[in-house]
Design an enzyme around this catalytic site. Structure first.
Site, PDB file in Angstrom:
ATOM      1  N   LYS A 166       0.976  -1.058  -0.031  1.00  0.00           N
ATOM      2  CA  LYS A 166       0.098   0.085  -0.061  1.00  0.00           C
ATOM      3  C   LYS A 166       0.656   1.318   0.081  1.00  0.00           C
ATOM      4  O   LYS A 166       1.836   1.449   0.778  1.00  0.00           O
ATOM      5  CB  LYS A 166      -0.936   0.277   1.078  1.00  0.00           C
ATOM      6  N   LYS A 168       0.515   5.338   0.400  1.00  0.00           N
ATOM      7  CA  LYS A 168      -0.299   6.544   0.717  1.00  0.00           C
ATOM      8  C   LYS A 168      -0.270   7.615  -0.418  1.00  0.00           C
ATOM      9  O   LYS A 168       0.874   7.859  -0.892  1.00  0.00           O
ATOM     10  CB  LYS A 168      -0.059   6.978   2.161  1.00  0.00           C
ATOM     11  N   ASP A 197      -4.136   4.719  -0.639  1.00  0.00           N
ATOM     12  CA  ASP A 197      -4.889   5.247   0.546  1.00  0.00           C
ATOM     13  C   ASP A 197      -4.787   6.664   0.673  1.00  0.00           C
ATOM     14  O   ASP A 197      -3.902   7.126   0.960  1.00  0.00           O
ATOM     15  CB  ASP A 197      -4.597   4.374   1.875  1.00  0.00           C
ATOM     16  N   ASN A 199      -6.961   8.277   2.831  1.00  0.00           N
ATOM     17  CA  ASN A 199      -7.272   8.771   4.404  1.00  0.00           C
ATOM     18  C   ASN A 199      -8.338   9.745   4.519  1.00  0.00           C
ATOM     19  O   ASN A 199      -8.155  10.531   5.230  1.00  0.00           O
ATOM     20  CB  ASN A 199      -6.341   8.998   5.259  1.00  0.00           C
ATOM     21  N   GLU A 223      -8.602   3.790  -1.601  1.00  0.00           N
ATOM     22  CA  GLU A 223      -9.171   3.912  -0.301  1.00  0.00           C
ATOM     23  C   GLU A 223      -9.266   5.090   0.422  1.00  0.00           C
ATOM     24  O   GLU A 223      -8.570   5.931   0.304  1.00  0.00           O
ATOM     25  CB  GLU A 223      -8.121   2.968   0.750  1.00  0.00           C
ATOM     26  N   GLU A 249     -12.460   1.617   7.186  1.00  0.00           N
ATOM     27  CA  GLU A 249     -11.770   1.737   8.525  1.00  0.00           C
ATOM     28  C   GLU A 249     -12.427   2.703   9.474  1.00  0.00           C
ATOM     29  O   GLU A 249     -12.143   2.672  10.553  1.00  0.00           O
ATOM     30  CB  GLU A 249     -10.287   1.964   8.392  1.00  0.00           C
ATOM     31  N   ASP A 272     -13.383  -3.194  10.135  1.00  0.00           N
ATOM     32  CA  ASP A 272     -12.463  -3.376  11.000  1.00  0.00           C
ATOM     33  C   ASP A 272     -13.193  -3.816  12.509  1.00  0.00           C
ATOM     34  O   ASP A 272     -13.951  -3.274  13.056  1.00  0.00           O
ATOM     35  CB  ASP A 272     -11.634  -1.906  11.299  1.00  0.00           C
ATOM     36  N   HIS A 299      -9.348  -3.572   7.596  1.00  0.00           N
ATOM     37  CA  HIS A 299      -8.181  -2.663   8.066  1.00  0.00           C
ATOM     38  C   HIS A 299      -7.438  -3.044   9.435  1.00  0.00           C
ATOM     39  O   HIS A 299      -8.252  -3.533  10.356  1.00  0.00           O
ATOM     40  CB  HIS A 299      -8.924  -1.358   8.056  1.00  0.00           C
ATOM     41  N   GLU A 319      -4.131  -7.165   5.834  1.00  0.00           N
ATOM     42  CA  GLU A 319      -3.271  -6.033   6.101  1.00  0.00           C
ATOM     43  C   GLU A 319      -1.970  -6.061   6.820  1.00  0.00           C
ATOM     44  O   GLU A 319      -2.423  -6.400   7.954  1.00  0.00           O
ATOM     45  CB  GLU A 319      -3.889  -4.756   6.128  1.00  0.00           C
TER      46      GLU A 319
END
Length: 368
Positions: A166, A168, A197, A199, A223, A249, A272, A299, A319
Site C-alpha cells: 500500500k 499512501k 489510501d 485517508n 481507499e 476503516e 475493522d 483494516h 493487511e
C-alpha cells in the site's frame, strides 16, 4: 452453560514500529484496551480493541462503569444476545467510535471464550472457509517517505513473498502522487498489487481528478478517497473511477456498511473488528458484502483479522501492520506472503501476560 463471574480490564499503550503518516494525521500510539472474561467453570477469554492515540481512557471508563457490570451473571455462550443488549444499552451514544471500540473489546473476549470452550480456532468456528489468506504490507508506504524508500520497501516486500504493497496518497498535486506510484510500479512489475489510501483527504472534485490521474498504474484500489460519511460522493466516484473504491476503516456500524452496499459506493469492504464493535458485527458485514458481490479486506489488526478473513468466502486480503509484537509470544505466521490462520483454540493470539502486566497503564476488575 456457564455464567460470567469476573471481568478484568487493562490498557497498554504501544508505540508504532515505524513512523506512520498519511494525508491527514500521524499515528503516534496504539492505546489497547484488553478485556478478560472468566466464567463460572473457570474458562477464560481475552479480547481487545484499539485507538490511534486518543480516547483510550474514555473507552476504559465506558467499559468499567457501564458495560462490565452488565456482563456479570450472563450466559457466556449467548454472544449474539449480549452484543445486542449492550448495543441497545448504549444506544444514546451509538453510533460512535468510543462505544464501538468498547463493544469490540468485550465481544472479542466472548468469542475467544466461546472458541476455547469449543476447542476450536476462530477461523473454523466462524465459518472455516480457508486456512490461509494473502497479505499486503502497509509498513513501507507512508506519505512522508521519499520515492526511493517506497521503491526499496516494495521490492523487499515482494522478495519476502508479499502479494502487494500500500502506498499512501494525498500529496499536494496529482503529479506527485503519480510519480511515486510510477516508480513503485516500474520497480515491482505488473504482477504485484499496489493499493492506495487517501485517508479521507479529498473533496469530490479532487477525488475524481486524482482517481482518473492515477489510472495508468493499475491499482488494486483507492481507499477512503472522501470523508467516510459521504456515501453519495463515494457512489458517484465508484461509477467513474477506473480502480475499485475501498472503504470501511472509519465506519462504526453495520448500518453504515449497508448504506454503502445498497448504493454501490464501494467494491472493497475494509470492515475493522476493532472499530465495528467486534467479531459479531464483523461477520454480519462480511456476509452482507458477499450477498452484494463485494470483497472483504479488513483494516489493521492482522493478528485477529487473519482468522476472520479465513472464516469467510469473500475475505481476500490481510493487511500487514505488526503492532502487537511487544505483548505476544508466538506471532502471526506468514509464509510465502500468506497469513496462516492460527489453529489453536480461541482467537489465535498468544498474549504475553507478564509483558501486559508490566505495561498496563490502567486496570479495573469487576466480579460477582
Amino acid at each position: 452453560m456457564a455464567t460470567i463471574e469476573k471481568i478484568t480490564l487493562r490498557m497498554v499503550d504501544l508505540a508504532p514500529k515505524v513512523q506512520r503518516t498519511d494525508a491527514i494525521q500521524s499515528f503516534v500510539s496504539q492505546e489497547t484496551p484488553l478485556v478478560t472474561i472468566t466464567d463460572s467453570d473457570g474458562a477464560v477469554g481475552q479480547g481487545y480493541s484499539y485507538t490511534i492515540g486518543t480516547g483510550g481512557s474514555s473507552v476504559m471508563r465506558l467499559l468499567s462503569d457501564h458495560l462490565a457490570p452488565r456482563l456479570l451473571g450472563r450466559e457466556a455462550e449467548e454472544v449474539e444476545a449480549i452484543w445486542t443488549d449492550l448495543e441497545f444499552f448504549t444506544h444514546a451514544t451509538t453510533v460512535g467510535a468510543i462505544t464501538s471500540i468498547a463493544l469490540a473489546a468485550v465481544d472479542t473476549a466472548l468469542w475467544d471464550l466461546r472458541c476455547r470452550r469449543a476447542g476450536l480456532p476462530l477461523w473454523r468456528l466462524a465459518g472455516g472457509a480457508k486456512p490461509s489468506a494473502p497479505c499486503y504490507t502497509t509498513e513501507g508506504g507512508w506519505l512522508h517517505l521519499p520515492v526511493q524508500a517506497l521503491v526499496e520497501d516494495a521490492l523487499e516486500a515482494k522478495e519476502r513473498g508479499f502479494k502487494g504493497s500500500k502506498v499512501k496518497i494525498g500529496k499536494p498535486t496529482a503529479a506527485e502522487d503519480s510519480a511515486r506510484l510510477r516508480a513503485v510500479r516500474g520497480a515491482v512489475g505488473p504482477d504485484y498489487e499496489i493499493m492506495t489510501d487517501a485517508n479521507q483527504a479529498f473533496r469530490r472534485d479532487a477525488a475524481r481528478r486524482r482517481a482518473l490521474a492515477l489510472a495508468e498504474h493499475d491499482l488494486a484500489w483507492i481507499e477512503e478517497p472522501l470523508p467516510a460519511d459521504d456515501v453519495e460522493g463515494h457512489a458517484e466516484l465508484a461509477r467513474v473511477a477506473p480502480m475499485p473504491v475501498a472503504v470501511g476503516e472509519s465506519l462504526y456500524s453495520i448500518r453504515h456498511f449497508a448504506d454503502y452496499a445498497a448504493r454501490g459506493a464501494a467494491s472493497v469492504i475494509q470492515v475493522d473488528a476493532g472499530r465495528i464493535g467486534g467479531i459479531t458485527p464483523w461477520l454480519k458485514v462480511a456476509h452482507m458484502a458477499e450477498c452484494h458481490g463485494l470483497a472483504v479486506a479488513p483494516h489493521f489488526l492482522m493478528e485477529l483479522h487473519a482468522s476472520l478473513v479465513c472464516a469467510v468466502r469473500n475475505g481476500v486480503w490481510v493487511e500487514y501492520i505488526p503492532q502487537l509484537d511487544d505483548i505476544v509470544g508466538d506471532r502471526l505466521r506468514i509464509g510465502d506472503g500468506y497469513a496462516q490462520a492460527p489453529d489453536t483454540p480461541g482467537i489465535g493470539i498468544d498474549w504475553n501476560e507478564d509483558e501486559i502486566a508490566r505495561r498496563a497503564v490502567a486496570e479495573f476488575t469487576t466480579h460477582l
